[in-house]
Structures are given as structure tokens and as C-alpha cells.
Design a protein around this motif. Structure first.
Motif, PDB file in Angstrom:
ATOM      1  N   TRP A 144      -4.586  -5.610  -8.434  1.00 33.34           N
ATOM      2  CA  TRP A 144      -5.735  -4.912  -7.858  1.00 33.34           C
ATOM      3  C   TRP A 144      -6.958  -5.799  -7.694  1.00 33.34           C
ATOM      4  CZ3 TRP A 144      -5.573   0.268 -11.082  1.00 33.34           C
ATOM      5  CH2 TRP A 144      -4.506   1.046 -10.606  1.00 33.34           C
TER       6      TRP A 144
ATOM      7  N   TRP B 242       1.022   3.798  -3.129  1.00 32.15           N
ATOM      8  CA  TRP B 242       0.669   5.193  -2.894  1.00 32.15           C
ATOM      9  C   TRP B 242       1.739   6.104  -3.502  1.00 32.15           C
ATOM     10  CZ3 TRP B 242       3.115   8.420   1.079  1.00 32.15           C
ATOM     11  CH2 TRP B 242       2.528   9.696   1.162  1.00 32.15           C
TER      12      TRP B 242
ATOM     13  N   ASP C  41      -5.022   7.197  -4.209  1.00 34.95           N
ATOM     14  CA  ASP C  41      -4.784   8.267  -3.225  1.00 34.95           C
ATOM     15  C   ASP C  41      -3.513   9.027  -3.600  1.00 34.95           C
ATOM     16  OD1 ASP C  41      -7.029   7.662  -1.747  1.00 34.95           O
ATOM     17  OD2 ASP C  41      -5.957   6.515  -0.210  1.00 34.95           O
TER      18      ASP C  41
ATOM     19  N   PRO D 296      -7.808  -4.802  -3.278  1.00 35.50           N
ATOM     20  CA  PRO D 296      -8.492  -3.524  -3.524  1.00 35.50           C
ATOM     21  C   PRO D 296      -7.935  -2.373  -2.694  1.00 35.50           C
ATOM     22  CG  PRO D 296      -9.908  -5.050  -2.315  1.00 35.50           C
ATOM     23  CD  PRO D 296      -8.728  -5.841  -2.792  1.00 35.50           C
ATOM     24  N   ARG D 297      -7.399  -2.670  -1.507  1.00 32.09           N
ATOM     25  CA  ARG D 297      -6.852  -1.585  -0.690  1.00 32.09           C
ATOM     26  C   ARG D 297      -5.560  -1.042  -1.290  1.00 32.09           C
ATOM     27  NH1 ARG D 297      -7.175  -4.043   5.342  1.00 32.09           N
ATOM     28  NH2 ARG D 297      -6.495  -5.893   4.181  1.00 32.09           N
TER      29      ARG D 297
ATOM     30  N   ARG E  91      -5.131  -0.859  -4.558  1.00 28.64           N
ATOM     31  CA  ARG E  91      -5.670   0.011  -5.612  1.00 28.64           C
ATOM     32  C   ARG E  91      -6.066   1.365  -5.030  1.00 28.64           C
ATOM     33  NH1 ARG E  91     -10.065  -1.120 -10.240  1.00 28.64           N
ATOM     34  NH2 ARG E  91     -10.963   0.962 -10.394  1.00 28.64           N
ATOM     35  N   THR E  92      -6.752   1.350  -3.900  1.00 36.33           N
ATOM     36  CA  THR E  92      -7.158   2.610  -3.266  1.00 36.33           C
ATOM     37  C   THR E  92      -5.942   3.459  -2.911  1.00 36.33           C
ATOM     38  OG1 THR E  92      -9.173   1.609  -2.378  1.00 36.33           O
ATOM     39  CG2 THR E  92      -8.371   3.610  -1.292  1.00 36.33           C
TER      40      THR E  92
ATOM     41  N   LYS F 165       0.828  -1.199   0.000  1.00 38.85           N
ATOM     42  CA  LYS F 165       0.000   0.000   0.000  1.00 38.85           C
ATOM     43  C   LYS F 165       0.868   1.258   0.000  1.00 38.85           C
ATOM     44  CE  LYS F 165      -3.422   0.236   2.883  1.00 38.85           C
ATOM     45  NZ  LYS F 165      -4.166   0.102   4.159  1.00 38.85           N
TER      46      LYS F 165
ATOM     47  N   ARG G  82     -13.740   4.320 -15.795  1.00 38.61           N
ATOM     48  CA  ARG G  82     -14.020   3.015 -15.182  1.00 38.61           C
ATOM     49  C   ARG G  82     -14.582   2.047 -16.220  1.00 38.61           C
ATOM     50  NH1 ARG G  82     -16.089   6.380 -11.097  1.00 38.61           N
ATOM     51  NH2 ARG G  82     -18.247   5.854 -11.640  1.00 38.61           N
TER      52      ARG G  82
ATOM     53  N   THR H 213      -9.600   9.740  -8.318  1.00 35.10           N
ATOM     54  CA  THR H 213     -10.133   8.446  -8.731  1.00 35.10           C
ATOM     55  C   THR H 213     -10.525   8.521 -10.197  1.00 35.10           C
ATOM     56  OG1 THR H 213     -12.343   9.102  -8.015  1.00 35.10           O
ATOM     57  CG2 THR H 213     -10.963   7.914  -6.420  1.00 35.10           C
TER      58      THR H 213
END
Length: 296
Positions: free
Chosen positions: A230, A117, A242, A234-235, A237-238, A113, A253, A247
Motif C-alpha cells: 500500500w 477489492w 472499497d 495507494p489506489r 489500498r483504496t 486493484k 488510522r 474506511t
């Protein structure tokens, strides 16, 4: 026949002329890009460099343009630095990056993550680098239609790996991709972002392999990540978005959904030629997942 692992005499002479006498030359394992790469060690100070020969004049031109006009926007240490190029040899000499290719780095999800980021920030800087010419903007806008058109060939090559329902689904994805025309454009990496990243445990990752870089819808750069990491993280990806600073919009999408499906079909088409069972299984899983998601 010349051993492709050996640096030819003309290339060695060119490198010696640019860098000074070399203490060592060794081939590097194949990476994300279909180039031949050698690690060069300069005799005077043991500094390391990479000599890359491009597979085509187009790849050479794209990578040279990227290093001259876009990569400097990423800042020191965020990408190799271009030392010299030779159009005659389709070759580039670059500074060598420290660290490990990100797919080979053994990271916890928390570390992933953090890295993603920071990678998101790096990719945002790349996407915002430079301004396309009118011709480049026109070509970028046509890219999704070209990818959609290629799906017919990939469906045929995939053969009986696709059911009639699969083929219909993929054609729907392709048709939808052709009408998505309000997508943000930028200077993209063009290869799998994760495969191009190196991580050395410093403040941010670095990015390499720009032989497919060009102006295009920026969503194209996210396909390999959506196809792979991803889907299960999913976290991560978030965290990436960020860092990226925004987004994806609704049409982006939809485009990512379509492009991921077309990438799966291409992988099915190319898998048998590589005798790569794992690639085919992954592609099958991705297609099944997409069909179970909200339709385009």
C-alpha cells in the motif's frame, strides 16, 4: 536425525486412515506460516490435500478453531476445508487450494486493484465471523498494549541500526498505541493478509494459513499491507477498502501508523539473525517515511 522433509510413519498411517491409500506425498516449500506442509495425493481419485504440522499446541488450537468456527463463513472455495485434525500429532489435513500465492502472481496494477477489492470483501467476512467470549474480548483488547510493550525489546535488539531520534520516535508510537482503546474488534487472520491469499483467476481470491488467527482489533490485519504494497500503491489500498465496505476510523488510522512503525523496528531487530539485508533496508525506509508523515 529424521529428515524433516519426510512424512513420519505415524503421520503417514494417520493420513492413510483418514484419506485412504496415498499415491504420492511430497513436501511443499515454506509459506507464510512456520509450519511443515506436505501435499498428499489420494490414490483412488488423485484428489490433493495438504497435511500441516503446527509449530506449537497454541498454533494448532488457533488454526483448528478458525477452520471449525470462522472459516465456514467465507463460503465454498474461499479457504481450505478442514478434513481432519490430530491433537496427538498437532496436525491438520486440509483440502488443497488451486492457484498461486498472491505475492508470486504477476499482476498489473489494474489486476491488483481488482484482486484487492475482492480480498477486501473476503477479509470483511472473516472479521465478522463469530462472536468472542468475554475472555477472548478481554484478551483482544489487551493486544495493542502487549505489542507496545514488546517494542522495548525490539529497540534493544536493533542496536545501532536505530539512532537516538529513532528510539524516541518509536517509544512515542508505543506510548500512543497503549491509549487507543476504542478500536473495532473482529476475528483476524493474524498473518500477512497478502501472503495468505491465493489467486487462481477466478471470481475471488482464497485465504489460508490461520495459525495466528484470533479475536483482536481488526486494524492489526492491515499492518503488513500498509508496510509493503500500500505504501507504493495507494489506489490498491483504496480498492481493498472499497471491497471491505468501510474506511478506517480516526483511531484505527492512528493505530495503523503506530503498528507499522513497531513492525519496522521488529524487522530491524530480526533482520541480522536472518542475514536479510533487504528486510533491514525496507524497515529503514518505512521508519523514515513514518517520521515524515503527520505525527501521532
Amino acid at each position: 536425525m529424521t529428515d524433516p522433509k519426510l512424512l513420519s510413519a505415524p503421520l503417514r498411517a494417520w493420513a492413510d486412515n483418514i484419506l485412504g491409500p496415498l499415491a504420492a506425498v511430497r513436501p511443499l516449500p515454506p509459506g507464510a506460516a512456520p509450519t511443515t506442509v506436505w501435499c498428499l495425493v489420494r490414490g483412488s481419485d488423485n484428489a490433493r490435500f495438504h497435511l500441516k504440522t503446527a509449530p506449537s499446541a497454541g498454533a494448532f488450537t488457533r488454526e483448528t478453531f478458525a477452520y471449525r468456527h470462522a472459516v465456514p463463513a467465507l463460503g465454498p472455495g474461499s479457504a481450505p476445508r478442514l478434513v481432519a485434525t490430530s491433537a496427538r500429532h498437532l496436525a491438520l489435513i486440509l483440502t488443497a487450494l488451486p492457484g498461486t500465492p498472491l505475492p508470486r502472481a504477476r499482476l498489473t496494477e489494474a489486476a491488483q486493484k481488482t484482486v484487492h477489492w475482492r480480498a477486501g470483501m473476503l477479509v470483511a467476512e472473516l472479521h465478522q465471523a463469530g462472536r468472542p467470549t468475554t475472555a477472548a474480548r478481554r484478551e483482544a483488547s489487551a493486544l495493542l498494549s502487549r505489542l507496545a510493550d514488546a517494542s522495548t525489546r525490539h529497540i534493544g535488539a536493533a542496536g545501532d541500526q536505530l539512532s537516538a531520534e529513532d528510539r524516541k520516535f518509536v517509544m512515542v508510537l508505543a506510548d500512543h498505541l497503549r491509549v487507543l482503546d476504542r478500536l473495532p474488534l473482529g476475528f483476524i487472520h493474524g498473518r500477512g493478509i497478502e501472503a495468505g491469499l491465493r489467486w487462481s483467476g477466478t471470481s475471488r481470491p482464497a485465504l489460508q494459513d490461520f495459525d495466528r488467527s484470533r479475536f483482536a482489533p481488526v486494524v492489526v490485519d492491515f499492518v503488513h499491507l500498509a508496510y509493503g504494497l500500500w505504501a507504493d500503491r495507494p489506489r490498491v489500498r483504496t480498492a481493498f477498502f472499497d471491497g471491505y465496505g468501510r474506511t478506517l476510523g480516526a483511531e484505527e488510522r492512528q493505530a495503523l501508523h503506530c503498528l507499522t512503525g513497531l513492525h519496522a523496528v521488529r524487522s530491524l531487530a530480526e533482520g541480522p539473525a536472518r542475514a536479510d539485508r533487504e528486510t533491514g533496508e525496507t524497515a529503514r525506509t518505512v521508519l523514515d517515511r513514518l517520521r515524515n508523515e503527520v505525527s501521532v
